[in-house]
Design an enzyme around this catalytic site. Sequence first.
Site, mmCIF file in Angstrom:
data_model
loop_
_atom_site.group_PDB
_atom_site.id
_atom_site.type_symbol
_atom_site.label_atom_id
_atom_site.label_comp_id
_atom_site.label_asym_id
_atom_site.label_seq_id
_atom_site.Cartn_x
_atom_site.Cartn_y
_atom_site.Cartn_z
ATOM 1 N N GLU A 93 -0.369 -8.852 -8.878
ATOM 2 C CA GLU A 93 -0.223 -7.403 -8.706
ATOM 3 C C GLU A 93 -0.829 -6.934 -7.383
ATOM 4 O OE1 GLU A 93 1.447 -5.149 -10.253
ATOM 5 O OE2 GLU A 93 2.150 -6.354 -11.932
ATOM 6 N N GLU A 97 1.658 -5.024 -4.831
ATOM 7 C CA GLU A 97 1.460 -3.602 -4.570
ATOM 8 C C GLU A 97 0.827 -3.308 -3.218
ATOM 9 O OE1 GLU A 97 -0.381 -1.628 -7.873
ATOM 10 O OE2 GLU A 97 1.444 -1.847 -9.067
ATOM 11 N N PRO A 116 1.041 6.991 -20.683
ATOM 12 C CA PRO A 116 1.942 7.992 -21.246
ATOM 13 C C PRO A 116 3.372 7.468 -21.325
ATOM 14 C CG PRO A 116 0.516 8.965 -19.592
ATOM 15 C CD PRO A 116 0.313 7.480 -19.515
ATOM 16 N N GLU A 143 2.531 4.176 -1.290
ATOM 17 C CA GLU A 143 1.579 4.010 -0.203
ATOM 18 C C GLU A 143 0.444 3.119 -0.679
ATOM 19 O OE1 GLU A 143 -0.619 6.889 2.634
ATOM 20 O OE2 GLU A 143 0.943 8.101 1.696
#
Length: 179
Positions: A93, A97, A116, A143
């Site tokens: 990850e 990212e 959520p 970003e």
Amino acid sequence: MSGLEGLARAYPFCPRCRAAMSFRFEGGRTRPACPECGFVQYLNPAPGAGVIVRRGDQVCLVQRKFPPKVGQWTLPTGFMEWDEDIDETAVREAKEETGLDVRLTGVFAVHNGILPPDQPVVVVFYTAEETGGELTAGDDAAEAGFFDLDRLPGPIAFAAHRKVLRALGAVDLERHPEE
Ligand SMILES: [Zn+2]
């Protein structure tokens, strides 16, 4: 939580034999179950890993590109794949990212929460140091950057991430909406 909230996720039909599902008391609680073939739908939280990468006093954050919480900031984090070890998740990850190669140096904290609308998650937050790569926002991130703990961008998404950032020394997170 009573555990019954997860029943909203119950399959209406058995994924094995297609019979209409019902409920059965199994392993200490009521679970969706198939009266025909015996399949039980166990509803469990999803595990994920987050990474704390520092440059001096700064910490690496990414801005979310996809729902939920589009435009909000988090530590680089993602769900564990079926065939991964959790530390592999963290390293993958970070790379996906932020573009950074990292070496994990320890477990900083483990928090659970709700993604959520209703997905319970458990996130293992690792400390890590850069070993290579180049800082660039990956596919899931709008970003990526390093920020001073007393001047973080906002809002910071997810209570678990705010808890970790506060533990690192971040201040003034109160302005960020709780979920
Ligand atoms: Zn069945």
